[in-house]
Design a protein around this motif. Structure first.
Motif, mmCIF file in Angstrom:
data_model
loop_
_atom_site.group_PDB
_atom_site.id
_atom_site.type_symbol
_atom_site.label_atom_id
_atom_site.label_comp_id
_atom_site.label_asym_id
_atom_site.label_seq_id
_atom_site.Cartn_x
_atom_site.Cartn_y
_atom_site.Cartn_z
ATOM 1 N N UNK A 3 0.593 9.593 -0.224
ATOM 2 C CA UNK A 3 1.124 9.173 1.076
ATOM 3 C C UNK A 3 0.685 7.750 1.406
ATOM 4 N N UNK A 4 -0.501 7.369 0.982
ATOM 5 C CA UNK A 4 -0.954 5.988 1.193
ATOM 6 C C UNK A 4 -0.128 4.986 0.411
ATOM 7 N N UNK A 5 0.298 5.355 -0.812
ATOM 8 C CA UNK A 5 1.163 4.479 -1.596
ATOM 9 C C UNK A 5 2.541 4.364 -0.957
ATOM 10 N N UNK A 6 3.037 5.474 -0.400
ATOM 11 C CA UNK A 6 4.323 5.434 0.302
ATOM 12 C C UNK A 6 4.242 4.508 1.510
ATOM 13 N N UNK B 285 0.055 3.971 -6.457
ATOM 14 C CA UNK B 285 0.018 5.100 -7.381
ATOM 15 C C UNK B 285 0.674 6.316 -6.730
ATOM 16 N N UNK B 286 1.792 6.749 -7.334
ATOM 17 C CA UNK B 286 2.491 7.960 -6.916
ATOM 18 C C UNK B 286 3.026 7.816 -5.497
ATOM 19 N N UNK C 265 -4.071 -1.172 -2.079
ATOM 20 C CA UNK C 265 -4.159 -0.033 -2.995
ATOM 21 C C UNK C 265 -3.866 1.239 -2.219
ATOM 22 N N UNK C 266 -2.877 1.993 -2.660
ATOM 23 C CA UNK C 266 -2.553 3.248 -2.002
ATOM 24 C C UNK C 266 -2.268 4.343 -3.006
ATOM 25 N N UNK C 267 -2.617 5.567 -2.623
ATOM 26 C CA UNK C 267 -2.316 6.731 -3.457
ATOM 27 C C UNK C 267 -1.515 7.743 -2.649
ATOM 28 N N UNK D 143 -7.926 -3.115 0.258
ATOM 29 C CA UNK D 143 -7.528 -2.279 1.400
ATOM 30 C C UNK D 143 -6.949 -1.008 0.810
ATOM 31 N N UNK D 144 -7.721 0.084 0.896
ATOM 32 C CA UNK D 144 -7.448 1.305 0.139
ATOM 33 C C UNK D 144 -6.988 2.421 1.066
ATOM 34 N N UNK D 145 -5.728 2.836 0.936
ATOM 35 C CA UNK D 145 -5.102 3.770 1.871
ATOM 36 C C UNK D 145 -4.966 5.153 1.229
ATOM 37 N N UNK D 146 -5.601 6.134 1.833
ATOM 38 C CA UNK D 146 -5.643 7.484 1.273
ATOM 39 C C UNK D 146 -4.326 8.226 1.442
ATOM 40 N N UNK D 147 -4.214 9.337 0.727
ATOM 41 C CA UNK D 147 -3.042 10.188 0.820
ATOM 42 C C UNK D 147 -3.190 11.274 1.874
ATOM 43 N N UNK D 148 -2.179 12.112 1.978
ATOM 44 C CA UNK D 148 -2.165 13.197 2.960
ATOM 45 C C UNK D 148 -3.339 14.156 2.727
#
Length: 236
Positions: A117-120, A139-140, A113-115, A34-39
């Motif tokens: 804003x997605x990681x936040x 990540x980040x 899995x998030x990067x 489940x991969x969550x993108x950033x802003x």
């Protein structure tokens, strides 16, 4: 496996469209990410990371934030400043993971899995809900709000022993190390098995070492699931 229809609703702007699916079909995969993108990135960014990982047998489920942004202000802003989008974003994660459960996917077979804003968003979700999952790769990112927050354990939580990898640049322009570090500590205090790595890298991105680490995590989870299925089908 059951059907592959994901919940959509006009009441939540992040749920007006289903997630983008990539990689192995859900009814044929051995593992789900489940991969969550950033802003401002959108699902296409996570699809690019999936192609970099290049691991057969993995289904990638990439949700779409309204206007490519999960919440409007920075993640260090007061929580109320990011409402109602923050609660809607958290509800989106919960809804999609519940959808996967309805399709027959056990929580232990889904990697988060998030990067950026997605990681936040996923850090916030993990600390609030403390759900069961195969692993988490953040990540980040870090939990939201301007200061330190208490994270009491949820009864029968799923975090104890959960492999959780957190990575952050030493001087990232958007995510300060002094928030990434306490996020790792908060997850560890709830029982997660933490691997925390910092980079001397000025770019806000996933470098090649990050992709190698993600591939290694997913390959391990995938092999474990294949072994479990094989043992269930052919007991000694």
């Amino acid at each position: 496996m059951g059907g592959t229809a994901f919940t959509t609703t006009p009441e939540n702007p992040h749920l007006t469209a289903p997630p983008v699916l990539h990689g192995a079909p859900l009814d044929q995969a051995g593992l789900v990410v489940y991969a969550v993108h950033g802003r401002t990135q959108g699902p296409a960014f996570m699809v690019e990371q999936a192609d970099r990982v290049n691991l057969p047998g993995v289904a990638w489920v990439c949700p779409q934030a309204d206007a490519d942004t999960w919440y409007p202000q920075g993640f260090l802003a007061p929580l109320d400043d990011n409402q109602p989008r923050l609660d809607q974003a958290l509800d989106t994660v919960r809804t999609h993971l519940a959808d996967l459960g309805r399709m027959g996917w056990a929580a232990q077979d889904v990697v988060l899995f998030g990067f950026s804003q997605g990681a936040c968003l996923l850090a916030e979700y993990l600390l609030r809900d403390q759900p069961s999952c195969a692993s988490a790769f953040l990540h980040t990112g870090g939990y939201l709000g301007p200061g330190k927050r208490p994270w009491p354990a949820v009864p029968e939580s799923g975090l104890p022993g959960t492999e959780t990898v957190l990575l952050c640049a030493e001087e990232d322009e958007f995510v300060p190390l002094d928030r990434a570090e306490p996020t790792a500590g908060a997850l560890a205090s709830l029982g997660a098995r933490i691997e925390f790595t910092t980079y001397d890298d000025p770019l806000h991105h996933l470098n090649e070492d990050s992709i190698v680490r993600l591939r290694r995590m997913l390959r391990t989870r995938l092999l474990e699931r294949v072994e479990i299925v094989a043992e269930a089908e052919h007991p000694a």
